[in-house]
Every structure is written in C-alpha cells, then in structure tokens.
Design a protein around this motif. Structure first.
Motif, PDB file in Angstrom:
ATOM      1  N   MET A  66      13.707  50.100 -26.407  1.00 56.13           N
ATOM      2  CA  MET A  66      12.065  50.227 -27.030  1.00 56.13           C
ATOM      3  C   MET A  66      11.957  50.013 -28.195  1.00 56.13           C
ATOM      4  SD  MET A  66       9.223  51.286 -25.430  1.00 56.13           S
ATOM      5  CE  MET A  66       9.630  52.288 -23.866  1.00 56.13           C
ATOM      6  N   ILE A  67      11.324  49.208 -28.175  1.00 51.20           N
ATOM      7  CA  ILE A  67      11.159  48.669 -29.731  1.00 51.20           C
ATOM      8  C   ILE A  67       9.346  49.089 -29.963  1.00 51.20           C
ATOM      9  CG2 ILE A  67      11.073  46.422 -31.031  1.00 51.20           C
ATOM     10  CD1 ILE A  67      12.595  45.975 -27.969  1.00 51.20           C
ATOM     11  N   GLU A  68       9.779  49.453 -31.359  1.00 51.86           N
ATOM     12  CA  GLU A  68       8.415  49.656 -31.718  1.00 51.86           C
ATOM     13  C   GLU A  68       8.967  49.392 -33.525  1.00 51.86           C
ATOM     14  OE1 GLU A  68       7.008  53.515 -32.262  1.00 51.86           O
ATOM     15  OE2 GLU A  68       4.906  52.997 -31.856  1.00 51.86           O
ATOM     16  N   GLY A  69       8.230  48.697 -34.402  1.00 47.49           N
ATOM     17  CA  GLY A  69       7.957  49.212 -34.864  1.00 47.49           C
ATOM     18  C   GLY A  69       9.210  48.421 -36.244  1.00 47.49           C
ATOM     19  N   GLY A  70       9.622  46.974 -35.397  1.00 48.35           N
ATOM     20  CA  GLY A  70      11.204  47.102 -35.996  1.00 48.35           C
ATOM     21  C   GLY A  70      12.512  47.383 -35.480  1.00 48.35           C
ATOM     22  N   ARG A  71      12.915  48.099 -35.147  1.00 47.86           N
ATOM     23  CA  ARG A  71      13.658  48.961 -34.609  1.00 47.86           C
ATOM     24  C   ARG A  71      13.917  49.355 -33.583  1.00 47.86           C
ATOM     25  NH1 ARG A  71      14.562  54.124 -36.371  1.00 47.86           N
ATOM     26  NH2 ARG A  71      17.134  54.037 -36.022  1.00 47.86           N
ATOM     27  N   ALA A  72      14.791  49.039 -32.776  1.00 48.10           N
ATOM     28  CA  ALA A  72      14.625  50.042 -31.303  1.00 48.10           C
ATOM     29  C   ALA A  72      15.800  50.610 -31.060  1.00 48.10           C
ATOM     30  CB  ALA A  72      16.154  48.383 -30.482  1.00 48.10           C
ATOM     31  N   ARG A  73      15.216  51.482 -30.200  1.00 50.32           N
ATOM     32  CA  ARG A  73      15.939  52.939 -29.928  1.00 50.32           C
ATOM     33  C   ARG A  73      16.219  52.881 -28.188  1.00 50.32           C
ATOM     34  NH1 ARG A  73      12.179  58.380 -31.191  1.00 50.32           N
ATOM     35  NH2 ARG A  73      10.227  56.966 -30.442  1.00 50.32           N
ATOM     36  N   LEU A  74      17.136  53.515 -27.370  1.00 50.29           N
ATOM     37  CA  LEU A  74      17.853  53.349 -26.759  1.00 50.29           C
ATOM     38  C   LEU A  74      16.568  54.189 -25.168  1.00 50.29           C
ATOM     39  CD1 LEU A  74      20.338  52.559 -25.175  1.00 50.29           C
ATOM     40  CD2 LEU A  74      21.143  54.405 -24.593  1.00 50.29           C
ATOM     41  N   VAL A  75      15.974  53.456 -24.309  1.00 48.65           N
ATOM     42  CA  VAL A  75      15.887  54.487 -23.375  1.00 48.65           C
ATOM     43  C   VAL A  75      17.285  54.491 -22.673  1.00 48.65           C
ATOM     44  CG1 VAL A  75      14.239  54.274 -21.789  1.00 48.65           C
ATOM     45  CG2 VAL A  75      13.768  52.977 -23.384  1.00 48.65           C
ATOM     46  N   GLU A  76      17.733  54.086 -22.533  1.00 48.83           N
ATOM     47  CA  GLU A  76      18.120  54.207 -21.056  1.00 48.83           C
ATOM     48  C   GLU A  76      19.895  53.413 -20.812  1.00 48.83           C
ATOM     49  OE1 GLU A  76      18.404  53.983 -16.639  1.00 48.83           O
ATOM     50  OE2 GLU A  76      16.809  51.824 -17.317  1.00 48.83           O
ATOM     51  N   TYR A  77      21.212  53.984 -20.092  1.00 47.42           N
ATOM     52  CA  TYR A  77      22.252  52.578 -20.360  1.00 47.42           C
ATOM     53  C   TYR A  77      22.210  52.387 -18.409  1.00 47.42           C
ATOM     54  CZ  TYR A  77      24.713  52.520 -25.115  1.00 47.42           C
ATOM     55  OH  TYR A  77      24.481  52.667 -26.160  1.00 47.42           O
ATOM     56  N   ASN A  78      22.518  51.119 -18.471  1.00 47.78           N
ATOM     57  CA  ASN A  78      22.533  50.595 -17.112  1.00 47.78           C
ATOM     58  C   ASN A  78      24.776  50.276 -17.548  1.00 47.78           C
ATOM     59  OD1 ASN A  78      21.044  51.732 -15.451  1.00 47.78           O
ATOM     60  ND2 ASN A  78      19.727  49.901 -16.997  1.00 47.78           N
ATOM     61  N   VAL A  79      25.229  50.599 -15.618  1.00 44.52           N
ATOM     62  CA  VAL A  79      26.901  49.520 -16.546  1.00 44.52           C
ATOM     63  C   VAL A  79      27.481  48.824 -15.518  1.00 44.52           C
ATOM     64  CG1 VAL A  79      27.607  52.168 -16.639  1.00 44.52           C
ATOM     65  CG2 VAL A  79      27.237  51.763 -14.081  1.00 44.52           C
ATOM     66  N   ARG A  80      25.856  47.990 -15.062  1.00 46.68           N
ATOM     67  CA  ARG A  80      26.301  47.078 -14.724  1.00 46.68           C
ATOM     68  C   ARG A  80      25.278  45.783 -14.845  1.00 46.68           C
ATOM     69  NH1 ARG A  80      21.241  47.867 -12.402  1.00 46.68           N
ATOM     70  NH2 ARG A  80      20.396  49.206 -12.802  1.00 46.68           N
ATOM     71  N   PHE A  81      24.809  44.449 -14.857  1.00 48.84           N
ATOM     72  CA  PHE A  81      23.625  44.222 -14.921  1.00 48.84           C
ATOM     73  C   PHE A  81      22.543  44.319 -14.279  1.00 48.84           C
ATOM     74  CE2 PHE A  81      27.615  40.709 -15.636  1.00 48.84           C
ATOM     75  CZ  PHE A  81      27.209  40.419 -16.320  1.00 48.84           C
ATOM     76  N   GLY A  82      21.102  44.063 -14.599  1.00 47.05           N
ATOM     77  CA  GLY A  82      20.306  44.246 -13.959  1.00 47.05           C
ATOM     78  C   GLY A  82      19.707  43.435 -12.621  1.00 47.05           C
ATOM     79  N   ASP A  83      19.359  43.927 -11.940  1.00 46.99           N
ATOM     80  CA  ASP A  83      18.494  43.028 -11.239  1.00 46.99           C
ATOM     81  C   ASP A  83      17.689  43.281 -10.715  1.00 46.99           C
ATOM     82  OD1 ASP A  83      18.249  41.532  -8.382  1.00 46.99           O
ATOM     83  OD2 ASP A  83      19.557  42.523  -7.371  1.00 46.99           O
ATOM     84  N   PRO A  84      16.141  41.889 -11.033  1.00 41.24           N
ATOM     85  CA  PRO A  84      16.537  40.469 -11.021  1.00 41.24           C
ATOM     86  C   PRO A  84      17.027  40.083 -12.614  1.00 41.24           C
ATOM     87  CG  PRO A  84      14.352  40.638 -11.632  1.00 41.24           C
ATOM     88  CD  PRO A  84      15.135  42.107 -11.695  1.00 41.24           C
TER      89      PRO A  84
END
Ligand code: AMP
Ligand code: GLY
Length: 420
Positions: free
Chosen positions: A272-290
């Motif tokens: 999640m990007i806000e004010g020029g910085r990223a925070r983690l929403v979640e990890y996935n352990v695979r490539f995204g689809d799509p």
C-alpha cells in the motif's frame, strides 16, 4: 532438460509459454494444464497436492526441474517432498509458505523484523474481537487467518459490518481458515504488487504490476481473483521499490533465514503506497494470477534461467534484462462470475488471433470438447498484449477481445485506467 509445471490456470499457461521458448527446455509437461496449455506442452493428470505422487511422477518421466504455480501445493509441502527426493524445484517449503497461508505468521515476522505494515491483533473469540472493533472504530479490516482463496478479507466501512464479518467467520463460513481472525488497521493509499525472486539469501526484483480485483468497471462490485493487470506499475517508482526492498523484503528474507526456514521462490509483496512510502498489505508465495501473465510476457524465455538460478541458489548478481515495454492483460470471465456461472459454452475466433511475443491469449479455465474450446471456469481467458506504451498495449488487447466470439463471456473495458 525435462520440466514439469504444476497448475492449470492462466498463470501456468504464461509460465509454460515463457519456459517453452528457452532452448534449455527439451520436454515440458504441465499438470493438470488446460486446453490452451495443451497447444505448447504435454498435459498430464496428477494430484498436485500430493508430494509423494509428484515425486513418483518425476522419477517415472525423468523430470529434472519442477515449477510450482499455485499456493495450495506449496502449503501442502510438495516442494519439501521433491527436495527430500533430490528433485530440483522452484517454490518455497511449507514452512516458508506460511507467509501466505497464515496472516498471523506474516504479522509476527513483520513485527520481528520491523517491516512497516498495518497495526493488528489476533482473536479466537468473537466477543473479544467485537470489543476490539468497537474500541478501534471503522474503517477496519477483518481477515480469516488461514488460506481462503481470496475470500477471507473484509474491508469494513462500519463497526457493524466488521462485527458481522467476525461473527460469520467464527460461525464457520470459511471453514477452518476462519477459526482464528486477524483485525487490522485500515491503510489508505494505492495498492501495487512487487515481485522478487529469492534463493534463501539473494533477492532479485522481477517486476511490478497492478491488478483490478473488483468485477465492475471503475473498481466497483464484489472482489474477484483479478479482472486484469498491467506491468510495470507506475506508482512503484524506483525510490519506492528501493524502500520496499530495504525496509520490508530484505528484513523479511533475513528473518526467515534466521528462523531456519529460508525463503526460496517468488515472493509477491502486496504493497500500500501513501505519501511516497510502501507498507506491506500481504505476502503471497507464488506469482500473481493474472499478474504473472504480464510479467511472463515482458520477460519471455529468460524466466527459465532465473527460476533455475533461484532453485539452485545462484541468484546473487542475477538480474532481469528488461525491455522498455508495457504489458496488459484483460480477463474474460463467464457471465455470473464471481457468483454462480455456467460451464461448457463454446468460445470461437481464437484461431484467427495473432500469437507472438507481443500477443497471447492465455487460457485460465478452458477445456477441449470435440475439437472445440469451451469455458470451464469463472475466469476463462487472459487476453494479453505488450507494446512500447501502456496505452498501445491496452488498444492491442481490446482489439483481440473484440475478435473473440463468446456471447456467454464478459470483461471489464477499463483495465489500466488508473495508470492511463
Ligand atoms: P489480502 O488478502 O490480505 O491481500 O487482502 C485483500 C485485499 O484487501 C487487499 O488487496 C487490499 O485491497 C485489502 N486490504 C487488506 N488489508 C488491508 C488493510 N490493512 N488496509 C486496507 N486495505 C486492505
Ligand atoms: N491477482 C491476485 C493474486 O494472484 O493473488
């Protein structure tokens, strides 16, 4: 070499398409595959959640390298079984796959390594969860702890909605995935996905993407597995990528190694990007689809070299040879998706479409019946194009869509709107 890809969706079609272009690939098998994959690889039957069956299959067919597409076989320990049998495999161990399979695990890792993410608390009791929600106020986010196929998250705009979500999860609406619930601070901002390969220690970025999770145009309506995606994601500037690497991804990888569960495979960070910085929403352990469909189209044959270097622990110093291009994919889904939909309708016109390094229809849920391509899932086709600009990639993808004759299908007409 002989290569086996596990999975049968658009992501695996895109992986197989890229791998098949690499001269190192002699024989390519995909289990279970689908009607589109069958045009470029052998499709085989195999219970992809059964590690022992995967080992037997690899021994019988002299498979040298296995690429695991979806999260379920990873969480089930298929990579561990292959590893124990001495079969080279791309994908994390079951222990490391907890980064996707358990929200609590990921939050604890973030706290331990100082990665910026939403404040959180975990509950196994509906009363205590409701009291916490009332104390925090809305908006607030309710998540089932376990794997829930993308259906385990409720972003609640009111206290009542959040409390109702908690009660449903504890009542068993998501099975055992909802036996424990994580409640999170709502993070405002723009979401994007950052993909890195990791061999346990070295980290190599393999692209950024944004997807469209809602079924309706303008990002409205119910959530889906993703209705379209594009790469790169302009919101993930080089500076924000560097910050995410230094503050989120590298500390996570170091913490995983410290715990004796080194992370090997692709790590997909939802940011999640806000004010020029990223925070983690979640990890996935695979490539995204799509998301994989656009990443594979941009990287092409070099993907196999990167996946091999990752699995063999040789990633240090590796990098992607990027072209200055953009890729965009539009999902065609069966009418009714993400609710109830019918299977079996015929899709015509695919054979007339271009198929080259910049145009591909990746099949997500299709079957071949009497020589005809038929719909066999909710998300059915991923119409993908690559061009020098995102606007051109979008024009090309929709031109392909317009040539497909499938009255029982639909797509969003606005994929890419945020970036354009
Ligand atoms: P997850 O399965 O954790 O990725 O959550 C699914 C979606 O819910 C994310 O892609 C976000 O759009 C949204 N979401 C999850 N957690 C938060 C949060 N803490 N704040 C705002 N939105 C969130
Ligand atoms: N498109 C989102 C995901 O693969 O999780």
């Amino acid at each position: 070499m002989n290569i086996l890809v596990l999975g049968g969706g658009g992501r695996e079609h895109a992986l197989a398409w890229a791998i098949a272009q690499n001269p190192k690939c002699d024989r390519l098998i995909v289990a279970p595959g689908n009607a589109g994959i069958a045009a470029l690889a052998e499709c085989a039957e195999l219970d992809i959640l059964d590690g022992a069956a995967a080992v037997d299959f690899c021994v019988a067919r002299a498979v040298d390298f296995v690429v695991i597409g979806p999260e379920a076989p990873l969480a089930a320990g298929v990579a561990d079984a292959l590893d124990a049998a001495g079969i080279l495999c791309f994908g994390p161990s079951a222990a490391a796959a907890q980064l996707e399979a358990s929200k609590t695990f990921t939050k604890e890792i973030c706290d331990a390594c100082g990665a910026p993410t939403a404040a959180w608390a975990r509950f196994t009791d509906a009363g205590a969860a409701a009291a916490y929600i009332r104390a925090q106020g809305a908006p607030i986010v309710v998540k089932a702890d376990g794997l829930a196929a993308g259906k385990g998250v409720v972003v609640a705009t009111s206290v009542e909605e959040a409390v109702a979500a908690v009660e449903e999860m504890f009542a068993g609406s998501l099975g055992s995935a909802g036996a424990s619930v994580v409640i999170e601070e709502f993070m405002a901002g723009e979401e994007a996905s950052f993909f890195v390969l990791c061999d346990g220690t070295a980290v190599v970025p393999v692209g950024t993407a944004q997807d469209h999770k809602r079924v309706g145009e303008g990002d409205t309506g119910p959530n889906t597995g993703g209705m379209g995606a594009y790469s790169p994601a302009p919101v993930l500037t080089p500076a924000i990528q560097a910050q995410a690497l230094e503050e989120i991804i590298r500390p996570t990888v170091a913490e995983m190694a410290r715990r004796g569960m080194p992370y090997k495979g692709v790590l997909y960070a939802g940011l999640m990007i806000e004010g020029g910085r990223a925070r983690l929403v979640e990890y996935n352990v695979r490539f995204g689809d799509p998301e994989a469909q656009v990443l594979m189209m941009r990287m092409g044959a070099q993907v196999l070299d990167l996946l091999l270097a990752c699995a063999e622990g040789r990633l240090e110093g590796a990098e992607v040879n990027w072209a200055a291009d953009h890729a965009l994919t539009v999902v065609m889904a069966a009418e009714g998706y993400p609710g109830a939909y019918a299977k079996g309708s015929e899709i015509r016109g695919l054979e007339a479409l271009p198929e080259d390094s910049a145009h591909m229809v990746f099949h997500a849920g299709t079957a071949l019946r009497g020589g005809r391509i038929t719909a066999n899932g909710g998300r059915v086709l991923n119409v993908t194009a690559r061009a020098a600009s995102l606007a051109d990639a979008r024009t090309e993808a929709y031109a392909m869509i317009d040539a497909i004759d499938w009255p029982e299908g639909f797509c969003r007409r606005d994929i890419g709107w945020r970036a354009l």
